[in-house]
Design a protein around this motif. Structure first.
Motif, short mmCIF file in Angstrom:
data_model
loop_
_atom_site.label_atom_id
_atom_site.label_comp_id
_atom_site.label_asym_id
_atom_site.label_seq_id
_atom_site.Cartn_x
_atom_site.Cartn_y
_atom_site.Cartn_z
N ASP A 1 2.79 -2.04 4.50
CA ASP A 1 2.68 -3.48 4.28
C ASP A 1 1.85 -3.70 3.01
N SER A 2 1.65 -4.94 2.61
CA SER A 2 0.91 -5.21 1.38
C SER A 2 -0.53 -4.74 1.48
N VAL A 3 -1.10 -4.46 0.32
CA VAL A 3 -2.51 -4.05 0.26
C VAL A 3 -3.39 -5.12 0.90
N ILE A 4 -3.11 -6.36 0.55
CA ILE A 4 -3.93 -7.47 1.06
C ILE A 4 -3.83 -7.59 2.57
N ASN A 5 -2.64 -7.43 3.14
CA ASN A 5 -2.50 -7.50 4.59
C ASN A 5 -3.23 -6.35 5.29
N ASN A 6 -3.23 -5.18 4.66
CA ASN A 6 -4.00 -4.07 5.21
C ASN A 6 -5.50 -4.37 5.16
N VAL A 7 -5.95 -5.00 4.08
CA VAL A 7 -7.36 -5.38 3.99
C VAL A 7 -7.69 -6.42 5.05
N LYS A 8 -6.78 -7.38 5.25
CA LYS A 8 -7.01 -8.42 6.26
C LYS A 8 -7.12 -7.82 7.65
N LYS A 9 -6.35 -6.77 7.91
CA LYS A 9 -6.42 -6.09 9.20
C LYS A 9 -7.85 -5.56 9.43
N ILE A 10 -8.43 -4.99 8.38
CA ILE A 10 -9.80 -4.47 8.47
C ILE A 10 -10.78 -5.62 8.54
N ASN A 11 -10.51 -6.67 7.77
CA ASN A 11 -11.36 -7.86 7.79
C ASN A 11 -11.43 -8.49 9.17
N GLN A 12 -10.31 -8.43 9.91
CA GLN A 12 -10.24 -9.05 11.24
C GLN A 12 -10.60 -8.08 12.36
N GLY A 13 -10.91 -6.83 12.00
CA GLY A 13 -11.32 -5.87 13.02
C GLY A 13 -10.20 -5.41 13.93
N GLN A 14 -8.96 -5.36 13.41
CA GLN A 14 -7.82 -4.96 14.23
C GLN A 14 -7.73 -3.44 14.29
N LEU B 1 0.87 -1.17 0.00
CA LEU B 1 0.00 0.00 0.00
C LEU B 1 0.91 1.23 0.00
N LYS B 2 0.66 2.14 -0.89
CA LYS B 2 1.60 3.25 -1.10
C LYS B 2 1.31 4.41 -0.16
N VAL B 3 1.53 4.16 1.14
CA VAL B 3 1.44 5.23 2.13
C VAL B 3 2.87 5.53 2.59
N THR B 4 3.18 6.81 2.75
CA THR B 4 4.55 7.18 3.11
C THR B 4 4.82 7.02 4.60
N GLU B 5 3.75 6.98 5.39
CA GLU B 5 3.88 6.79 6.84
C GLU B 5 2.60 6.12 7.35
N ASN B 6 2.66 5.57 8.56
CA ASN B 6 1.46 4.96 9.14
C ASN B 6 0.33 5.98 9.17
N THR B 7 -0.82 5.57 8.66
CA THR B 7 -1.93 6.49 8.43
C THR B 7 -3.22 5.97 9.03
N GLN B 8 -3.91 6.81 9.77
CA GLN B 8 -5.23 6.43 10.29
C GLN B 8 -6.27 6.53 9.19
N PHE B 9 -7.11 5.50 9.12
CA PHE B 9 -8.14 5.46 8.08
C PHE B 9 -9.42 4.89 8.68
N GLU B 10 -10.51 5.60 8.50
CA GLU B 10 -11.79 5.15 9.06
C GLU B 10 -12.60 4.41 8.00
N VAL B 11 -13.02 3.20 8.34
CA VAL B 11 -13.92 2.42 7.51
C VAL B 11 -15.32 2.59 8.07
N LYS B 12 -16.17 3.21 7.30
CA LYS B 12 -17.51 3.49 7.78
C LYS B 12 -18.42 2.28 7.59
N HIS B 13 -19.49 2.23 8.38
CA HIS B 13 -20.45 1.13 8.27
C HIS B 13 -20.99 1.05 6.85
#
Length: 328
Positions: free
Chosen positions: A89-102, A31-43
């Motif tokens: 980290d990879s796009v997929i691992n970032n998605v998995k983090k959201i998938n797992q509610g981390q 995922l092309k972020v230059t630094e750790n970034t907070q991102f809100e996933v809305k309902h």
């Protein structure tokens, strides 16, 4: 004919190999972020919308390859709302983090000896926490009854997620205090001057405020229990200060000790009507299992510790040594 078959098989192998390489490259692409970034996933956010949001931020180049992976692994599309920390980290691992509610964990700490006013002031300033507290219904809101909330919030660090409510955090603190008090009360010593566990909680809060040195909690408890068991007044400054509330200017005066409030233990017999602070587990255990001693007096040495005495004569001498001589 054999050559044709071999050619077709060769092309199939090459195509499969290329497809596998592309699949692996997609799975591992960062995922092309230059630094750790907070991102809100809305309902209600789905996988496609999430990818489109990331593409709009230039964090991914396109979505179709990830949509293919999501078809192969449908669990990736089960996204949980919340606030997340995205990394390189990879796009997929970032998605998995959201998938797992981390989700990102925030924390709020109730400090031993804080009173209710201080806790409420602090929690109103806590990051990413909704203040849903109703000042005129606090006890009912947190405890589910009309008890005074003072003393009922266990000192500890409580973790929460973005947009959790202040009441949910305080309810956990109250439940932990109730459980801690119940457990301690079941193991209480005999011949204590308390009729109920709540009275032990009141005593624990006084012990907490009187103690500058943690190791002295048991002796402080012993002296207070000895006073109550001999019908002496507690005569403890922290209860007087609590009774003064906002009127206390940081310097307790002789007049304050003479004026009546329900918390002036120089004027009332027994315990004040409620706790005066949030006691630690150690203070609660000291209150219900004080050591046997003959101490009924103690005076601060000025370094957090106390001089304990069994007679008024000894106490007066200690006061002269540690208090009066310092003023001269």
């Amino acid at each position: 004919m054999l050559k044709v078959i071999l050619s077709v098989l060769f092309l199939a192998v090459i195509t499969t190999a290329i497809g596998y390489q592309q699949l692996q490259a997609t799975i591992n692409s960062p995922l092309k972020v230059t630094e750790n970034t907070q991102f809100e996933v809305k309902h209600g956010t789905g996988f496609n919308k999430l990818c489109q949001q990331w593409q709009a931020n230039n964090w991914v180049e396109g979505c179709w390859r990830y949509q293919v992976i999501a078809k192969l692994d449908p669990t990736l599309t089960d996204l949980k709302a919340g606030l997340y920390e995205l990394t390189a980290d990879s796009v997929i691992n970032n998605v998995k983090k959201i998938n797992q509610g981390q989700q990102i964990n925030f924390s709020f700490t109730i400090i031993e000896g804080q009173n209710l006013r201080e806790v409420l002031s602090a929690i109103k300033k806590a990051d990413n926490l909704q203040n849903d507290l109703k000042s005129d219904e606090l006890s009912t809101q947190i405890l589910g009854n009309n008890k005074h909330l003072e003393g009922w919030l266990f000192p500890d660090t409580y973790h929460y997620h973005n947009n959790d409510t202040a009441s949910s955090v305080l309810k956990r603190a109250a439940q932990k205090m109730q459980q801690t008090l119940d457990d301690a009360w079941q193991q209480r010593a005999a011949e204590l001057p308390y009729k109920t566990a709540y009275e032990a909680l009141i005593m624990a809060s006084i012990i907490e405020k009187e103690t500058g040195l943690a190791s002295e909690r048991p002796l402080i408890a012993s002296a207070f229990v000895n006073r109550l068991n001999t019908n002496m007044r507690l005569q403890t400054d922290p209860t007087v200060i609590y009774g003064l509330g906002a009127d206390f200017d940081g310097d307790i005066k002789y007049k304050d000790l003479r004026d009546y409030t329900p918390y002036n233990t120089y004027r009332i017999n027994g315990l004040p009507p409620t706790p005066i602070a949030m006691p630690s587990k150690a203070a609660i255990l000291a209150a219900v299992n004080p050591p046997q001693s003959e101490y009924v007096y103690f005076v601060s040495k000025g370094d957090g510790s106390h001089q304990f005495s069994t007679t008024l004569k000894q106490h007066n001498a200690a006061v002269k040594t540690y208090i009066l001589n310092k003023k001269n």
